[in-house]
Design a protein around this motif. Structure first.
Motif, PDB file in Angstrom:
ATOM      1  N   ASN A 235       0.816  -1.212   0.000  1.00  0.00           N
ATOM      2  CA  ASN A 235       0.000   0.000   0.000  1.00  0.00           C
ATOM      3  C   ASN A 235       0.851   1.264   0.000  1.00  0.00           C
ATOM      4  OD1 ASN A 235      -2.671   1.015  -0.090  1.00  0.00           O
ATOM      5  ND2 ASN A 235      -2.537   1.615   2.056  1.00  0.00           N
TER       6      ASN A 235
ATOM      7  N   ILE B 132       3.709   3.937  -2.568  1.00  0.00           N
ATOM      8  CA  ILE B 132       4.392   4.320  -3.797  1.00  0.00           C
ATOM      9  C   ILE B 132       5.855   4.528  -3.462  1.00  0.00           C
ATOM     10  CG2 ILE B 132       4.607   6.057  -5.617  1.00  0.00           C
ATOM     11  CD1 ILE B 132       1.995   4.557  -5.796  1.00  0.00           C
TER      12      ILE B 132
ATOM     13  N   ILE C 163       4.633   0.865  -7.903  1.00  0.00           N
ATOM     14  CA  ILE C 163       3.283   0.961  -7.363  1.00  0.00           C
ATOM     15  C   ILE C 163       2.828  -0.418  -6.884  1.00  0.00           C
ATOM     16  CG2 ILE C 163       0.890   1.596  -7.884  1.00  0.00           C
ATOM     17  CD1 ILE C 163       2.077   3.306 -10.213  1.00  0.00           C
TER      18      ILE C 163
ATOM     19  N   VAL D  37      -2.436  -0.315  -3.886  1.00  0.00           N
ATOM     20  CA  VAL D  37      -2.756   1.059  -4.290  1.00  0.00           C
ATOM     21  C   VAL D  37      -3.771   1.043  -5.425  1.00  0.00           C
ATOM     22  CG1 VAL D  37      -1.834   3.191  -5.259  1.00  0.00           C
ATOM     23  CG2 VAL D  37      -0.501   1.911  -3.555  1.00  0.00           C
TER      24      VAL D  37
ATOM     25  N   LYS E  37      -7.265   0.223  -4.387  1.00  0.00           N
ATOM     26  CA  LYS E  37      -7.927   1.338  -3.710  1.00  0.00           C
ATOM     27  C   LYS E  37      -8.179   2.533  -4.626  1.00  0.00           C
ATOM     28  CE  LYS E  37      -7.627   4.028   0.583  1.00  0.00           C
ATOM     29  NZ  LYS E  37      -6.835   4.257   1.818  1.00  0.00           N
ATOM     30  N   ILE E  38      -7.231   2.820  -5.524  1.00  0.00           N
ATOM     31  CA  ILE E  38      -7.247   4.069  -6.285  1.00  0.00           C
ATOM     32  C   ILE E  38      -7.673   3.875  -7.733  1.00  0.00           C
ATOM     33  CG2 ILE E  38      -5.846   6.045  -7.045  1.00  0.00           C
ATOM     34  CD1 ILE E  38      -6.374   5.902  -4.045  1.00  0.00           C
TER      35      ILE E  38
ATOM     36  N   ILE F 228      -3.792   9.622  -5.081  1.00  0.00           N
ATOM     37  CA  ILE F 228      -3.165   8.699  -4.138  1.00  0.00           C
ATOM     38  C   ILE F 228      -2.858   9.400  -2.818  1.00  0.00           C
ATOM     39  CG2 ILE F 228      -1.059   7.352  -3.725  1.00  0.00           C
ATOM     40  CD1 ILE F 228      -1.083   6.778  -6.785  1.00  0.00           C
TER      41      ILE F 228
ATOM     42  N   ILE G  27      -2.033   7.395   1.300  1.00  0.00           N
ATOM     43  CA  ILE G  27      -1.068   6.364   0.928  1.00  0.00           C
ATOM     44  C   ILE G  27       0.304   7.027   0.850  1.00  0.00           C
ATOM     45  CG2 ILE G  27      -0.336   4.815  -0.930  1.00  0.00           C
ATOM     46  CD1 ILE G  27      -3.340   4.491  -1.590  1.00  0.00           C
TER      47      ILE G  27
END
Length: 298
Positions: free
Chosen positions: A110, A112, A162, A166, A169-170, A190, A195
């Motif tokens: 989760n 970047i 990534i 992520v 969720k995004i 993000i 995150i």
């Protein structure tokens, strides 16, 4: 069980840069499980060269810009079940330990994780500058961050790793932005979801040098950009939409950007026709915003 990683590279008419990038990806000290290249209708021999290679996955498509390229490339990697997706344009040249060093962080899901992006011709220059959103600082050179391991911020789609959580969720980058601003919209989406977005200083990618002029300080600080027909078509339009969608990009900041950009085009570049295209692009932002909102309702 080792986590799996796919690289996604988007290219358009830059075969020599693409070849350098692919060679660097092949030679990473942490081997990639797959390299996916999204070819945006290149006409310089890229398609023919890619089709000769058996160790790459290719997506040949009409030119959908960086936004459409990363949307489709990341979607394919996600659907294949990869734990991580490493994204970059064809003009990125990752150092051979770049991927391995990204994975040394304690953040494991989760998140970047971005490589630091330096100019090919000047290893002391941060190619795009780098904003630390946590400490509210903007850095321009390596010397300014030499005693730091992590920066809260990133130059998206330039060695951006990534995690699949992520994407769950995004979602994916919005292909409607086409180019110039799609990476910033994705970054803000993000960031607003709390995150962590981190640049890992031990991981480095070199990038075709960008020429920026910095003026002023504090509230009057601004980076002047060099515009062409493509950038004046999309930058003002996309910034208008971003201002409407994200409170971080305030109306005051939008107006400041428009004014400085137009002054730079008129007084420094001395290209009045670009200023006219720029103004038209601002109004095109109204139509793009409407289209995005209609898409969200579907």
């Amino acid at each position: 069980m080792n986590e799996t990683i796919a690289a996604v590279v988007v290219t358009h008419n830059r075969i020599k840069l693409l070849q350098e990038c692919i060679e660097a990806l092949r030679n990473q000290t942490r081997k990639l499980d797959e390299i996916i290249v999204v070819n945006n209708d290149s006409q310089d021999g890229t398609k023919e060269w890619l089709d000769e290679l058996r160790d790459l996955t290719k997506i040949h498509q009409e030119n959908l810009g960086g936004a459409g390229g990363f949307h489709n490339g990341m979607k394919l990697a996600y659907e294949k079940g990869y734990d991580w997706i490493w994204t970059m344009d064809d003009d990125c040249l990752p150092e051979l330990n770049a991927l391995e060093n990204l994975l040394t962080t304690e953040f494991k899901t989760n998140v970047i994780l971005n490589s630091v992006v330096i100019a090919k011709t000047n290893p002391q220059q941060l190619n795009f500058g780098l904003e630390d959103y946590k400490n509210k600082k903007f850095f321009k050179t390596i010397s300014e961050i030499k005693d730091t391991n992590i920066i809260y911020g990133a130059n998206f789609f330039n060695g951006t790793l990534i995690h699949k959580d992520v994407i769950i969720k995004i979602g994916f980058p919005n292909s409607l932005f086409f180019i110039y601003g799609d990476e910033y919209e994705y970054y803000l989406r993000i960031k607003n979801s709390n995150i962590p977005i981190l640049t890992i200083l031990s991981s480095c990618v070199r990038h075709t040098a960008q020429v920026h002029r910095y003026i002023g300080r504090g509230k009057f600080f601004f980076r002047l950009n060099e515009f062409n027909k493509l950038s004046v078509k999309y930058v003002p339009r996309n910034l208008f939409v971003i201002c409407q969608l994200f409170k971080e990009y305030t109306f005051r900041r939008l107006i400041k950007t428009y004014i400085f950009d137009l002054l730079g085009i008129i007084l420094i570049q001395k290209r009045i026709y670009l200023a006219i295209y720029y103004i038209i692009s601002i109004f095109n932002g109204i139509f793009l915003l409407k289209k995005i909102k209609q898409t969200e309702k579907v």
